[in-house]
Design a protein around this motif. Structure first.
Motif, PDB file in Angstrom:
ATOM      1  N   ILE A  11       0.883  -1.172   0.000  1.00 16.82           N
ATOM      2  CA  ILE A  11       0.000   0.000   0.000  1.00 16.82           C
ATOM      3  C   ILE A  11       0.916   1.215   0.000  1.00 16.82           C
ATOM      4  O   ILE A  11       1.693   1.410   0.935  1.00 16.82           O
ATOM      5  N   SER A  12       0.830   2.018  -1.050  1.00 10.74           N
ATOM      6  CA  SER A  12       1.805   3.108  -1.135  1.00 10.74           C
ATOM      7  C   SER A  12       1.538   4.149  -0.056  1.00 10.74           C
ATOM      8  O   SER A  12       0.393   4.413   0.306  1.00 10.74           O
ATOM      9  N   ALA A  13       2.647   4.703   0.464  1.00 16.15           N
ATOM     10  CA  ALA A  13       2.536   5.706   1.528  1.00 16.15           C
ATOM     11  C   ALA A  13       1.684   6.868   1.049  1.00 16.15           C
ATOM     12  O   ALA A  13       0.855   7.404   1.776  1.00 16.15           O
ATOM     13  N   GLU A  14       1.835   7.200  -0.212  1.00 20.09           N
ATOM     14  CA  GLU A  14       1.108   8.348  -0.760  1.00 20.09           C
ATOM     15  C   GLU A  14      -0.403   8.084  -0.744  1.00 20.09           C
ATOM     16  O   GLU A  14      -1.200   8.921  -0.323  1.00 20.09           O
ATOM     17  N   SER A  15      -0.799   6.888  -1.165  1.00 19.76           N
ATOM     18  CA  SER A  15      -2.240   6.617  -1.213  1.00 19.76           C
ATOM     19  C   SER A  15      -2.823   6.583   0.200  1.00 19.76           C
ATOM     20  O   SER A  15      -3.959   7.012   0.421  1.00 19.76           O
ATOM     21  N   ASN A  18      -3.233  10.209   1.356  1.00 20.99           N
ATOM     22  CA  ASN A  18      -4.416  10.789   0.693  1.00 20.99           C
ATOM     23  C   ASN A  18      -5.712  10.258   1.297  1.00 20.99           C
ATOM     24  O   ASN A  18      -6.662  11.001   1.518  1.00 20.99           O
ATOM     25  N   PHE A  19      -5.710   8.970   1.534  1.00 23.02           N
ATOM     26  CA  PHE A  19      -6.905   8.327   2.100  1.00 23.02           C
ATOM     27  C   PHE A  19      -7.213   8.927   3.470  1.00 23.02           C
ATOM     28  O   PHE A  19      -8.352   9.304   3.755  1.00 23.02           O
ATOM     29  N   ARG A  20      -6.209   9.022   4.305  1.00 27.70           N
ATOM     30  CA  ARG A  20      -6.385   9.602   5.655  1.00 27.70           C
ATOM     31  C   ARG A  20      -7.023  10.988   5.588  1.00 27.70           C
ATOM     32  O   ARG A  20      -7.868  11.338   6.398  1.00 27.70           O
ATOM     33  N   GLN A  21      -6.599  11.754   4.615  1.00 33.37           N
ATOM     34  CA  GLN A  21      -7.116  13.134   4.508  1.00 33.37           C
ATOM     35  C   GLN A  21      -8.599  13.158   4.150  1.00 33.37           C
ATOM     36  O   GLN A  21      -9.300  14.111   4.459  1.00 33.37           O
ATOM     37  N   ARG A  22      -9.052  12.106   3.519  1.00 33.19           N
ATOM     38  CA  ARG A  22     -10.463  12.082   3.092  1.00 33.19           C
ATOM     39  C   ARG A  22     -11.391  11.573   4.205  1.00 33.19           C
ATOM     40  O   ARG A  22     -12.602  11.633   4.064  1.00 33.19           O
ATOM     41  N   VAL A  23     -10.810  11.023   5.276  1.00 32.36           N
ATOM     42  CA  VAL A  23     -11.617  10.361   6.314  1.00 32.36           C
ATOM     43  C   VAL A  23     -11.709  11.225   7.570  1.00 32.36           C
ATOM     44  O   VAL A  23     -10.692  11.685   8.088  1.00 32.36           O
ATOM     45  N   LYS A  24     -12.946  11.453   8.049  1.00 31.75           N
ATOM     46  CA  LYS A  24     -13.135  12.253   9.271  1.00 31.75           C
ATOM     47  C   LYS A  24     -12.809  11.447  10.525  1.00 31.75           C
ATOM     48  O   LYS A  24     -12.384  11.981  11.537  1.00 31.75           O
ATOM     49  N   GLU A  62     -15.515   5.874   1.564  1.00 29.20           N
ATOM     50  CA  GLU A  62     -14.089   6.034   1.223  1.00 29.20           C
ATOM     51  C   GLU A  62     -13.337   4.732   1.516  1.00 29.20           C
ATOM     52  O   GLU A  62     -12.477   4.305   0.747  1.00 29.20           O
ATOM     53  N   ALA A  63     -13.661   4.115   2.649  1.00 30.59           N
ATOM     54  CA  ALA A  63     -12.949   2.889   3.052  1.00 30.59           C
ATOM     55  C   ALA A  63     -13.208   1.753   2.071  1.00 30.59           C
ATOM     56  O   ALA A  63     -12.295   1.002   1.703  1.00 30.59           O
TER      57      ALA A  63
END
Ligand SMILES: Cc1cc2nc3c(=O)[nH]c(=O)nc-3n(C[C@H](O)[C@H](O)[C@H](O)COP(=O)(O)OP(=O)(O)OC[C@H]3O[C@@H](n4cnc5c(N)ncnc54)[C@H](O)[C@@H]3O)c2cc1C
Length: 469
Positions: A11-15, A18-24, A62-63
């Protein structure tokens, strides 16, 4: 169907960033303080690569999309109270523990409940309005896990299954789309959710029917020496002949805190003390060694079973269905349990005498839930410490089930047991033999709904339904 093989490193660090930023809510990995895999049965835990603890329904969406994009298997944990690995995954786990908001619409007698809410939270929220929902007997079970597979409890005799009292649900589908299901919105999905479990998506919220509820109920817990078993069984049989829908009794065999065999009758009468005594004094008159009878505030009723939540160690459960209950049969079950307790000391047998005529009166094709025979469910729980017993736990569980249903009809004996306690079978998904057996006459229609909403079998942890071809 095999557990995914994507390693965490892939799982790329970048993805992930990005994912973390989309999740409240939170996104955690092993080593993070929020990373929490806890479940009632520690043996049913799997080490997830990522845990998402959503705060809002969009987090779930998102998950689901992230897991699919990364090729991670998906699991959903509600209250973590099944003893199966259906709510665990090596991939991405959606943990519903923080989605617990409850809103009561008193005039409409409806509750809007986020699916991670637990039984005792629902009881507490509804009783403030003089209302009650169909909840289970355990304070810590989540509404999502409970209702999607049927849901029985002290209200079953009066109002039927929890799933039969579902009015609408909000579901995150395999595409990540957020859908509503009700009689008027996606009615096929609504039909499937009422018994079809976690096969169709992640349920973020349910809307359930509420019923007038008195502020308290009468509860008993009577503990007997095993010599009293013949009288206890006879008293239950006599009570069954006159039982009212609002009365429920459980019979338990186990060892007590000092390791001595004990027979326990617990019961709840959703009535005044006078009404409860009238129904249950027959159990007091047998002469228990310890007796508790008390009028309990409604919001405390599910806490009566809290001892079960605190049992330490490993656990595996299966249900047995019975339609014959007499002393000879009960004694065989008692003896089998006591033999098992020599190596698995916290093991338990619980007979749940809930009036089932209301459930049985609903046509089987009206919802996915198909176990509408008027059977008594018996929970066979094999509970043990340490690892040395683990390889034989499953066989012991099946052995106990066989003894318990030994003198019942062939249909009862061959049943997988009440679906919410059929943990031992729920993850055997190499083929769909068990799903087919469980859903019986409703399986073909479920396959059609599966094809429409989850053709790639993203949700495949629990009695996995194969999409129609
Ligand atoms: C002590 C005890 C007492 C119990 N008493 C009762 C009872 O009185 N009546 C009764 O009917 N059952 C009872 N049960 C059984 C219980 O209802 C089931 O084990 C149920 O599946 C537990 O739900 P959970 O969410 O707590 O468990 P979990 O292990 O978290 O989940 C169980 C299943 O439900 C799925 N799931 C959970 N939440 C969601 C969601 N939001 N969306 C989609 N899928 C979801 C999971 O993926 C998994 O497949 C009891 C169990 C225990 C251990």
């Amino acid at each position: 169907m095999a557990e995914e093989s994507t390693g965490f490193a892939s799982i790329s660090a970048e993805s992930l960033v990005n994912f973390r930023q989309r999740v409240k809510g939170t996104v955690s990995q092993p080593g993070d303080p929020e990373y929490n895999l806890s479940k009632w049965a520690p043996n049913s835990i799997k080490p997830s690569k990522v845990i998402v603890t959503p705060a809002v329904v969009e987090d779930i969406a998102e998950a689901v999309k992230f897991a699919r994009a990364q090729g991670l298997t998906l699991g959903v944990r509600g209250g973590g109270h099944s003893s199966s690995t259906a709510s665990a995954t090596d991939g991405l786990l959606i943990d519903m523990r923080n989605m617990t908001l409850i809103r009561i619409d008193e005039p409409a007698k409806l509750a809007h409940i986020e699916a991670g809410a637990r039984t005792n939270e629902v009881e507490a929220a509804t009783i403030k309005h003089g209302l009650g929902a169909c909840v289970g007997a355990c304070s810590q079970v989540s509404v999502g896990g409970y209702i999607l597979s049927g849901g029985v409890g002290y209200s079953t005799g009066t109002y039927g299954l929890a799933a039969d009292n579902l009015v609408a649900a909000t579901v995150v589908l395999a595409t990540g789309e957020i859908a509503r299901a009700s009689e008027s919105e996606n009615p096929d999905l609504f039909w499937a959710l009422r018994g079809g479990g976690s096969n169709f998506g992640v349920v973020s919220e349910v809307v359930v029917r509420l019923h007038p509820q008195r502020p308290d109920a009468y509860a008993i817990a009577y503990f007997y020496i095993p010599d009293k078993l013949p009288e206890v069984v006879e008293a239950i049989r006599q009570w069954l002949a006159v039982r009212k829908g609002h009365e429920a009794v459980q019979l338990r065999f186990s060892l007590d805190m000092e390791g001595k065999p004990v027979v326990i009758v617990t019961g709840v009468s959703n009535s005044t003390q006078e009404g409860g005594e009238k129904a249950f004094n027959r159990f007091r008159d047998i002469g228990p060694v310890k007796a508790i009878n008390v009028q309990v505030p409604w919001q405390e009723v599910s806490n009566l079973a809290n001892a079960a939540n605190e049992i330490p160690g490993n656990k595996l459960c299966v249900g047995a269905h019975i339609d014959v209950f007499d002393f000879e049969q009960a004694k065989k079950a008692y003896d089998a349990l006591m033999e098992l307790a020599k190596s698995a000391p916290f093991s338990i047998v619980i007979y749940e005498f809930y009036a089932f005529d209301k459930v049985a009166s609903v046509p089987v094709e009206s919802a996915a839930f198909s176990q509408r025979d008027d059977f008594v469910n018996v929970i066979c729980g094999v509970f043990w410490m340490g690892e040395e017993f683990s390889p034989q736990a499953r066989d012991e569980c099946l052995k106990l089930k066989k003894v318990v249903s030994g003198s019942s009809s062939t249909k009862a004996q061959e049943s997988l047991g009440y679906v919410n306690t059929a943990d031992i079978f729920s993850t055997l998904n190499e083929t769909d033999d068990y799903a087919r057996k469980l859903f019986g006459p409703n399986y073909a229609r479920l396959q059609q709904v599966k094809r429409k909403y989850d053709p790639d079998m993203v949700f495949d942890r629990w009695f996995a339904i194969r999409p129609a071809t």
